[in-house]
Design an enzyme around this catalytic site. Structure first.
Site, short mmCIF file in Angstrom:
data_model
loop_
_atom_site.label_atom_id
_atom_site.label_comp_id
_atom_site.label_asym_id
_atom_site.label_seq_id
_atom_site.Cartn_x
_atom_site.Cartn_y
_atom_site.Cartn_z
N PRO A 1 -32.26 -5.43 -22.28
CA PRO A 1 -31.86 -6.13 -21.06
C PRO A 1 -32.81 -7.30 -20.80
O PRO A 1 -34.01 -7.18 -21.04
CB PRO A 1 -32.00 -5.06 -19.97
CG PRO A 1 -32.83 -3.98 -20.54
CD PRO A 1 -32.72 -4.05 -22.03
N ALA B 1 -35.81 -8.20 -17.01
CA ALA B 1 -36.10 -6.88 -16.42
C ALA B 1 -37.58 -6.54 -16.57
O ALA B 1 -37.99 -5.43 -16.29
CB ALA B 1 -35.24 -5.83 -17.08
N GLY B 2 -38.39 -7.49 -17.05
CA GLY B 2 -39.81 -7.23 -17.23
C GLY B 2 -40.12 -6.50 -18.53
O GLY B 2 -41.18 -5.93 -18.68
N LEU B 3 -39.17 -6.54 -19.47
CA LEU B 3 -39.41 -5.86 -20.75
C LEU B 3 -39.76 -6.83 -21.87
O LEU B 3 -39.77 -6.46 -23.05
CB LEU B 3 -38.18 -5.02 -21.14
CG LEU B 3 -37.79 -3.93 -20.13
CD1 LEU B 3 -36.51 -3.22 -20.57
CD2 LEU B 3 -38.92 -2.90 -19.97
N SER C 1 -38.18 -9.63 -22.95
CA SER C 1 -37.13 -10.06 -23.88
C SER C 1 -37.28 -11.53 -24.27
O SER C 1 -37.03 -11.88 -25.42
CB SER C 1 -35.74 -9.78 -23.32
OG SER C 1 -35.47 -10.64 -22.25
N ASP D 1 -47.18 -10.64 -23.33
CA ASP D 1 -45.87 -10.32 -23.90
C ASP D 1 -45.74 -10.81 -25.34
O ASP D 1 -45.28 -10.09 -26.22
CB ASP D 1 -44.75 -10.97 -23.08
CG ASP D 1 -44.55 -10.30 -21.74
OD1 ASP D 1 -45.47 -9.61 -21.29
OD2 ASP D 1 -43.47 -10.49 -21.14
O1 PMV Z 1 -42.71 -8.51 -15.29
P1 PMV Z 1 -43.49 -8.68 -16.53
O2 PMV Z 1 -43.24 -7.65 -17.56
O3 PMV Z 1 -43.44 -10.07 -17.09
O4 PMV Z 1 -45.01 -8.40 -16.20
C1 PMV Z 1 -45.79 -9.21 -15.40
C2 PMV Z 1 -47.16 -8.68 -15.48
C3 PMV Z 1 -48.13 -9.37 -14.52
O5 PMV Z 1 -49.38 -8.74 -14.71
C4 PMV Z 1 -47.70 -9.18 -13.09
C5 PMV Z 1 -48.26 -10.84 -14.79
C6 PMV Z 1 -48.89 -11.19 -16.12
O6 PMV Z 1 -48.67 -12.33 -16.53
O7 PMV Z 1 -49.63 -10.39 -16.70
#
Ligand code: PMV
Length: 289
Positions: A71, A74-76, A78, A123
């Protein structure tokens, strides 16, 4: 044509705290994004700004086919996975001779460019290298892999990472005496978590505490709370928001048996769940699709 894939990621501990140079622990997870790149002098314009930026960075032109089971938004991770897989496939197709570390670096630049400077290297690094990655003292290093049974629950509530980061910055400026020690405590939880990776019961408790502290700095959401409570009630060792919060996803640490029960409970509580585990490989070459 060259086809490469790259995994997504979750934060086990330390999101938001890493923005303030506290330790964090991220983990590459299945599913993967697959990208095929074919040399092409006049390709159709890329549909994704990430892919267009990859080609600009590398100074080559090609056509691209993307297949993703992950997905998006969604914070994974992608977008990082698409970026890493595109760069890896282009590196192969055009025989550019880039090493993994270089691909991780370029991928971060691509995300920075597309997201206007608001992208942490986490990421892209995790997606390129795979495994468990400890972010600490401005560096990222892999820690020995551990088999964790995770269930991801997507609230399907959309959120903006940059907005959530901004919100924490505002809270921190308004109430430094309260927020600074919470961010310190989140960093301490990461380090304790790294020591307890082989002890799922304790690890789960630490995740619960991390979740409470994320709520305390203002990045909670009722849909996240609902899924976290449902996972715990269904037998999870622990559960927490993962990523920026305010919506997006949560993770639950499951006993070896019981993953499907937890996934069912998350679906029943209005989320969309999938069972996942550590991806130790990072970017890898696939058979052409
Ligand atoms: O929502 P994500 O998976 O992109 O995570 C953000 C993580 C934070 O620590 C809030 C921001 C970052 O850049 O590390």
């Amino acid at each position: 044509m060259a086809t490469w894939s790259a995994p997504g990621k979750v934060f086990l501990f330390g999101e938001h705290a890493v923005v303030y140079d506290k330790p964090g622990l991220a983990m590459a997870i299945k599913p993967r994004v697959l990208v095929s790149v074919r040399r092409h002098r006049h390709p159709a314009p890329a549909k994704s700004p990430y892919i267009a930026q990859c080609f600009r960075e590398l100074g080559v032109t090609g056509s691209v086919y993307v297949s993703s089971q992950m997905p998006s938004s969604a914070g994974l991770g992608s977008s990082a996975a698409v970026t890493v897989a595109t760069l890896s496939a282009a590196n192969d197709e055009f025989r550019l001779g880039l090493e993994r570390e270089e691909i991780a670096g370029i991928a971060h630049r691509v995300e920075q460019a597309v997201q206007k400077g608001r992208a942490s290297p986490t990421d892209t690094y995790v997606s390129t290298m795979g495994g468990l990655v400890l972010i600490m003292d401005g560096a990222r290093r892999r820690v020995p892999p551990v088999n964790l049974n995770l269930v991801v629950g997507n609230t399907q509530v959309s959120h903006s990472t940059s907005r959530m980061v901004e919100l924490v910055a505002e809270e921190r400026a308004a109430r430094p005496a309260v927020i600074y020690p919470i961010l310190d405590a989140i960093g301490a939880l990461t380090l304790e978590g790294v020591r307890k990776l082989e002890d799922p019961k304790t690890l789960g408790k630490l995740m619960d505490t991390n979740h409470a502290l994320l709520d305390a700095i203002g990045v909670g959401h009722p849909a996240l709370t609902k899924l976290v409570l449902a996972a715990r009630a269904a037998g999870a060792f622990g559960a927490k928001t993962t990523g920026a919060g305010g919506g997006g996803c949560m993770i639950a640490l499951s006993p070896k048996t019981g993953k499907n029960r937890i996934a069912g409970a998350l679906d029943g509580a209005g989320g969309r769940a999938f069972v996942t585990s550590l991806d130790t490989v990072g970017a890898r070459k696939e058979h052409d699709v």
